[in-house]
Design a protein around this motif. Sequence first.
Motif, short mmCIF file in Angstrom:
data_model
loop_
_atom_site.label_atom_id
_atom_site.label_comp_id
_atom_site.label_asym_id
_atom_site.label_seq_id
_atom_site.Cartn_x
_atom_site.Cartn_y
_atom_site.Cartn_z
N PRO A 709 0.81 -1.23 0.00
CA PRO A 709 0.00 0.00 0.00
C PRO A 709 0.83 1.27 0.00
O PRO A 709 0.32 2.33 -0.39
CB PRO A 709 -0.84 -0.13 1.26
N GLU A 710 2.12 1.19 0.43
CA GLU A 710 2.96 2.39 0.40
C GLU A 710 3.29 2.82 -1.02
O GLU A 710 3.83 3.90 -1.23
CB GLU A 710 4.24 2.13 1.18
N LEU A 711 2.96 1.96 -2.00
CA LEU A 711 3.16 2.35 -3.39
C LEU A 711 2.27 3.52 -3.78
O LEU A 711 2.54 4.21 -4.77
CB LEU A 711 2.87 1.17 -4.33
N ASN A 712 1.19 3.75 -3.03
CA ASN A 712 0.33 4.89 -3.35
C ASN A 712 1.09 6.20 -3.27
O ASN A 712 0.90 7.10 -4.10
CB ASN A 712 -0.86 4.93 -2.39
N ASN A 713 1.99 6.27 -2.28
CA ASN A 713 2.78 7.50 -2.16
C ASN A 713 3.72 7.64 -3.35
O ASN A 713 3.91 8.74 -3.88
CB ASN A 713 3.57 7.48 -0.86
#
Length: 804
Positions: A709-713
């Motif tokens: 989910p940190e790929l959103n950043n």
Amino acid sequence: MNQTSLGTDVLLDYWGMVVRRKVFIGLSIGLSLLVAWGLTLVLPKSYRSSTLIMVESQKIPERYVQGVVSGTLQERLSVIQQQVMSRTLLTSVIDEFHLYEDTRKAEGVESVIDAVRKDIKVETKGGGRVESFSISFAHGNPATAQKVTAKLASQFIEENLKIREQFVEGASEFLDQELQSASTALQAKEREMGQFKQRYMGELPGQVEANLRALDRLQVELASVEELLPKVRERLDVMDKAISNYDMSWAASIGSAAPLKGMPGPVITEDPQRARLRDLEQKLASLTAQYKDTYPDVVQLRREVDRLKARLGEAPNGSEPEVPKQQTTDKSSISRQKETVPTIGTDPYLQGLMKQRDDVRAELSTLKERERRLNAQIKDYEGRVERAPMREQELTILMRDYENMQKNYQSLLDKKLNARIAENLEKRQKGEQFRILDPANLPTKPEKPDPLKMILAGLVVGCGIGFGGAFLMEQSSKVFRRAEEIESELSLSVLATIPDFRMAYEATGAAGMLPAPRDKSLGEVPRGGQAVRPAITGHIIPARRAKKPLIDTWRRVPPRPYGTPTAPLTAAEAVKCELNLVAKWRPSSVVAEQYRVAATRLVLAGGGQKSTVVVVTSAVKGEGKSCTASNLAYVLAQDLGKKTVLVDCDFKCPTIHLYNGVPARPGVAEAILDGMSIEQCLHRSGEIPLSVLPASPNANRPMGLTKIPELNNIMTELRQQFEFIIVDAPPILPLADMNLLAGMADMLLIVVRSAVTSQDIVRKAIKALKPSARMGVILTAYAENNLPKYMRQYYIARTGLMAS
């Protein structure tokens, strides 16, 4: 799509099926041919002997003698064949020639009879009119086949003679019986007609004219009688009046006012002629009121009235001396007076009057009897005339039946005579006969098994098994082969159909485009992981170097199990990996052009967005998703001038850095785990506006689902720098990563490998993913022969010109 193109696509599908299953089809056909050839050597041989029998027509022309034997020759042959193949005759043949002794001992005589019936053949020749027929018999021994055939031919001839004799004898006997019955019926009908004529004599149709003439004669005679009757009645009235007047005059002459004893008093009566005149005038007035003056009864009454008036006018006073009207007498009183007067009976004048009156009365009675008789005769003749049509109809029915019986009798008589002549014709053997034209031969070549027929049968069976089995296997493993199938089954649009890379690397030679290796072993990849030249891998077919294909120089890199840690690649393996970027190494090929089509549709589908995230995935591994993502990113940057970044999010099996020739680190893992900036992790690919963000896998620090989910950043930061973000995502079904990555996409591309990916797997993957973003499909590894003809010719010609 028109009907012609649809039919062409179906034929291409079948041809592709044959190509894919050629080994199975070839083995099926070869095995069937081998079995057929073996059967020709193993099966027992059977020899067939045949004889030809000619049908000789009747020697006497049929216009002179008509044959009695009825039915067509084909029907008689069928009857003869049934008789010859009866149990009795076949048993005698089997016993005579000792046929199938082993079968008879093992299974009984019934099995032998069935086998003999199957071995006998009767075939007619001559087309519509049978001119000859052949009889044949098959047996393992040629001599036995010849003897049995000759025996069967003789039995056919004998049975034909018996049948013809039975026909003639039966016809003669039958005609005799029918002729006798017809004669009896004809005589009975003649008697019936005679009785009818006697019973209805005078009412027959031929007597109508005579009856009418007699009826006219009787009517004329009746008219004359009816004309005399009034005259006679008038004479009778006159006589009665004369006698009455004479009696009254006599009574007046004696002067006695009172009557004598026993006599009535004086009688005063009215003149009868005047009374009749008055009655006639009254009747004339009545008829004149009803009818015209020309009516016959009116004319007749008027004549009679005129006649009476003239008669009364001739008398002196117009009438006899009148007596008082109050005194009247009748005939009975006068007669009583006559009886009481003794002198009257002796009066000659009175006696004359009375005699005349009696004569008139007798004449009147005769006329009335004659009138009655004439009326009866007229009624009788009228009845005859009226009943004549009915008698005519009855007589017509009798005559018709009689004529039919007479014709039937004459026909039977003619047939009887013809049957007698035909019987003599058959006895002298001048009728139709069977004659053996070719005696039974001794066969030298076996009829069964026929090698050619067996080979053809084996070929047919092999083709049926091969093609049928291939079709069943294709149906059992149903895959996507064409874009139309994907659009109809999944209701998704296909952005592009990518052909097999053979069309890019086999059309022209690769000499002069690819640098030569340093040595045959090629060594390791230079420092930094940068490959020195492109190569081939996965489903890609090699380019050509000089005249020898690269696939013969460098063997294909075997696919590794999904999730296997990446080992260092040799230089040859690195070169093969880079050849997957076909848009770079074969920009003029049809493969590169299809990638341009897909990229153009992506740009149009973006609708002018500032930044678009495109996630490229597939149902399972091996569909070509990484190759597709790399080529799409390259085309967007090189050909469309879009600032593009290629992100490798397949952490289990990263390949983007190998296809694009960039270092494997730093990448996404360093940006998430080590906190490195995006600018430090991006790698520039050549001079085009394309950047690559590798996955940078690390076996010691695997990328867990909690970090994804940190790929959103990262995506948010990349959206500010690039127009297109192409994400190489892992497959949908093996891993759970794709369920998290699908939510970041503006556009989701599913890669399907033509003729490999199962339809059920693709449906299952889409159902498991349940994406909210727009979806599209890219079909890869499309067979060259499935491409439209115009496309193949165009790019082959173009590539040939460039090579020259």
